[in-house]
Design a protein around this motif. Structure first.
Motif, short mmCIF file in Angstrom:
data_model
loop_
_atom_site.label_atom_id
_atom_site.label_comp_id
_atom_site.label_asym_id
_atom_site.label_seq_id
_atom_site.Cartn_x
_atom_site.Cartn_y
_atom_site.Cartn_z
N UNK A 137 1.06 -1.21 -0.10
CA UNK A 137 0.05 0.04 -0.12
C UNK A 137 0.89 1.30 0.05
N UNK A 138 0.96 1.89 -1.00
CA UNK A 138 1.76 3.20 -0.96
C UNK A 138 0.57 4.14 -0.46
N UNK A 139 1.34 5.25 0.38
CA UNK A 139 0.65 6.23 0.97
C UNK A 139 1.19 7.59 0.17
N UNK A 140 0.23 8.12 -0.50
CA UNK A 140 0.69 9.46 -1.16
C UNK A 140 -0.20 10.47 -0.67
N UNK A 141 0.47 11.67 -1.19
CA UNK A 141 -0.08 12.88 -0.91
C UNK A 141 0.79 14.27 -1.24
N UNK A 142 0.05 15.46 -1.03
CA UNK A 142 0.92 16.41 -1.30
C UNK A 142 2.16 16.84 -0.19
N UNK A 143 2.83 17.73 -0.34
CA UNK A 143 3.85 18.05 0.77
C UNK A 143 3.43 18.58 1.92
N UNK A 174 -6.13 22.37 -2.73
CA UNK A 174 -5.77 22.68 -4.34
C UNK A 174 -4.39 21.76 -4.51
N UNK A 175 -3.85 21.48 -3.60
CA UNK A 175 -2.53 20.81 -3.61
C UNK A 175 -2.43 19.53 -4.18
N UNK A 176 -3.81 18.75 -3.35
CA UNK A 176 -4.04 17.42 -4.00
C UNK A 176 -4.36 17.25 -5.19
N UNK A 177 -5.07 18.08 -6.10
CA UNK A 177 -5.60 17.89 -7.63
C UNK A 177 -4.36 17.11 -8.47
#
Length: 202
Positions: free
Chosen positions: A21-27, A121-124
């Motif tokens: 499971x990768x866990x991703x997201x903005x900074x 908006x950083x997640x778009x």
């Protein structure tokens, strides 16, 4: 029964399925915190102190207390049941590190996307990267103390998510809350709810 916080370093003999499971997201959305809170082993971290080189590159407006950043990946493990264990891979959030995603997404059951509603908006771009790769995912809304609570459907519309894509509220610092977000993702994929394409089915 979810087993978290175990001091055991070794998997029980009953484990039959290992899930990536990768866990991703903005900074700065809390990926490292989530992996660390839920991992039953000491998490592997590749954090470096942020230097002047990041000034003007990494937006610290909403993360003024942040002094380190992940430069490769975080790694943790959680045993969901006697049969299933999850291996967690937290990814760097900055776009300059996104090339690392290719290897981390390969063979993954699904992806947990962590978002911060203060910087929605950083997640778009993060979500777009997953959609073009046809990877099933669930969204974990990390609830920071100063975050404004939004209704789930309002978030779904703002993020342009499919009706079946799970959205779960989460406190990345809390083990049980982080585990629940991961369970939601696994159930979504394993029960057949996730939208599958030829790319993800192969």
């Amino acid at each position: 029964m979810v087993s978290v916080g175990s001091a055991d370093r070794y998997l029980p003999d009953t484990v039959q399925q290992a899930v990536k499971i990768p866990v991703v997201g903005a900074f700065g959305v809390g990926k490292t915190t989530l992996v660390g809170s839920v991992s039953e082993i000491a998490p592997l971290r590749t954090e470096e102190v942020m230097t002047q080189a990041s000034v003007g590159v990494d937006d610290l407006a909403a993360t003024s207390g942040k002094t380190t950043t992940t430069v490769a990946m975080d790694f943790g493990r959680i045993t969901l049941s006697p049969r299933i264990v999850l291996y967690l891979f937290g990814t760097p959030g900055q776009k300059r590190f996104w090339d690392l995603w290719e290897g981390l997404l390969e063979g993954a059951l699904g992806v947990l996307v962590v978002i911060d509603t203060r910087r929605l908006e950083d997640s778009f771009d993060v979500l777009e990267q997953l959609e073009v790769r046809h990877v099933p995912f669930a969204v974990a809304v990390n609830q920071f103390p100063d975050s404004h609570p939004y209704p789930t459907e309002e978030l779904r519309e703002a993020l342009d998510l499919l009706e079946e894509t799970p959205i779960v509220m989460c406190d990345a610092r809390d083990r049980a809350s982080s585990a629940e977000a991961l369970i939601t993702l696994v159930e979504y994929v394993l029960d057949g709810s996730a939208v599958r394409t030829p790319e993800t089915a192969s």
